[in-house]
Every structure is written in structure tokens, then in C-alpha cells.
Design a protein around this motif. Sequence first.
Motif, short mmCIF file in Angstrom:
data_model
loop_
_atom_site.label_atom_id
_atom_site.label_comp_id
_atom_site.label_asym_id
_atom_site.label_seq_id
_atom_site.Cartn_x
_atom_site.Cartn_y
_atom_site.Cartn_z
N UNK A 84 0.92 -0.71 -0.18
CA UNK A 84 0.05 0.11 0.23
C UNK A 84 0.80 1.42 -0.16
N UNK A 85 2.02 1.26 0.80
CA UNK A 85 3.33 2.41 0.45
C UNK A 85 4.91 2.43 0.19
N UNK A 86 4.66 1.67 -1.20
CA UNK A 86 5.63 1.79 -2.17
C UNK A 86 7.29 2.75 -1.10
N UNK A 87 6.22 3.41 -0.46
CA UNK A 87 7.55 4.87 -0.58
C UNK A 87 8.49 4.51 0.61
N UNK A 88 7.84 3.34 1.40
CA UNK A 88 9.06 2.47 2.05
C UNK A 88 9.64 1.75 1.75
N UNK A 89 9.99 1.80 0.50
CA UNK A 89 10.48 0.79 -0.15
C UNK A 89 12.09 2.26 -0.61
N UNK A 90 12.33 2.65 -0.22
CA UNK A 90 12.61 4.40 -0.80
C UNK A 90 13.79 3.99 -0.31
N UNK A 91 13.79 4.18 1.10
CA UNK A 91 15.39 4.51 1.81
C UNK A 91 15.80 2.74 0.89
N UNK A 92 15.38 1.49 1.94
CA UNK A 92 16.40 0.76 1.20
C UNK A 92 16.85 0.71 -0.43
N UNK A 93 16.48 1.72 -0.86
CA UNK A 93 17.22 1.20 -2.60
C UNK A 93 18.03 2.34 -2.36
N UNK A 96 19.51 5.80 7.83
CA UNK A 96 18.81 5.32 6.66
C UNK A 96 17.49 4.41 7.49
N UNK A 97 18.17 3.00 7.99
CA UNK A 97 17.62 2.18 9.10
C UNK A 97 17.17 2.84 9.89
N UNK A 98 18.11 4.32 11.09
CA UNK A 98 17.26 4.85 11.99
C UNK A 98 15.68 5.62 11.49
#
Length: 232
Positions: free
Chosen positions: A16-25, A77-79
Amino acid sequence: MKVREALSGSFKILRGKPIFLLPMIIVVVLLGTLLGLYALAGFNPLVPETMVGTLPTWFFPAFSVFPIIMTVLSLLIYGMYPSMVRDHIEKRELNLKDSLRFSYHKFWSLLGANLLAGLVMVAVILVITIPSTLLHVYTQNPAVMIGMMIAIMIVALLIGVFFYYIYPAIIMDNMKAVAGFRKSIEVAKKNYLFTLLIFLIPTAISSAVYGIFMGLPMYLGAAIYIFILSLV
């Protein structure tokens, strides 16, 4: 909450919120950059045969700076994720800038807590490694070293569970390094099996995906590289 509910809820959030993946990119890009530096240097770290030859002059300076950059960015990023999850739960608009700001202000606490966790892991590994090495020297049995590696992986996994909540404790509860470290251990003790499964299942999935999309091409590339060298 059951493990299945927690995992399904997490994947639902990601869908529902693909933006969560952005930092992990960014983390993936960093890992890709590391592999790219290896490739530019002319060898594959997974295959010793490709590591023969003189390293470029830029190799050691690059690999002196890159781990520092990667460590700093990874911590930041993890923070970000605890505050991002909080915003999602409270039905507020996700703001990556604010999440990064929270992580930045707690950077030294995150670094300190991770260093504490690292020291614990090193101590545990030494407890296993030293007697195993002495036993191997005495017996000259390769099985001792194999058993040592397996023991290290299992023990590291079981102990690493206690550090799973370091980031949420420091970011969400505004704790310092030692307090966050202790809080993580306390929470993990009360929910050990749940935390172990939550940690283990996504790790297994990500490792499988990595093996398919990263590890396999690297092995194939190294094999092709060795084959070409054999023709020269």
C-alpha cells in the motif's frame, strides 16, 4: 500478535505504501557500488581465481572511505523506519525528510548501541573461536573448523535477536545508546520466539532473493571471466 499476522501486515504496508522501500533502495545502491568497485578492480570476491594480479592504485583509498560512508548512511536509513511506521500507524502523511531528521539527531546513540552490540558479538565469537582453533591445531581435523563456523552462525543468530529493537527503542522512546541497548534486550526477552521468527523469515526470503538476483549472476560472471582467461 502472531508471527503470520505481523508478516502479512508488514507486506500489506509495503504494497500500500511503496515509499517505505525508497530508503532501502539507497542501501541496495551502496551494495551495488561495492560490487562495482570489485568489478572495476578486476576480480570477484566470491571466486579467488579472479583475485590474482595487481590492484589499481585507487582501490585501497576507495575501500578505506566507502565502508565509512556506507556505515553512516545505513545507520541513518535504518533509523528512519521507526518514525515512518509510527506515522503510518497514526495515519499521518509519511515525511521522509522528518524521518531522516529524527534519525540524524539520534545518530550517535544509534552508532553507540550498534557498537555495543558488535562488541558483544565479537566476544561471543571469540569464546567459540579460540578453543575451536586450539582444538583444530591439536587434532588437525577439518571438521572442527566446519563445526566452529556453524556454531558461530547459529549463536550469532540467537544472540542477534536481542538487538532487534535497538532502533525503535532509541528513536521512538528517545533513548541514549546504553538505554536503548538495554531496552532492546528487555523487549526481546519477553518476546524471544516471536522476534526470532520475525527476524529469521524475512532474512531467509531476502537471502534467497539476493542469491537469485545477485549471487547467481556474480558466479556466472566469474565463471565466464575465468573461461575467457583460460582461452588467452
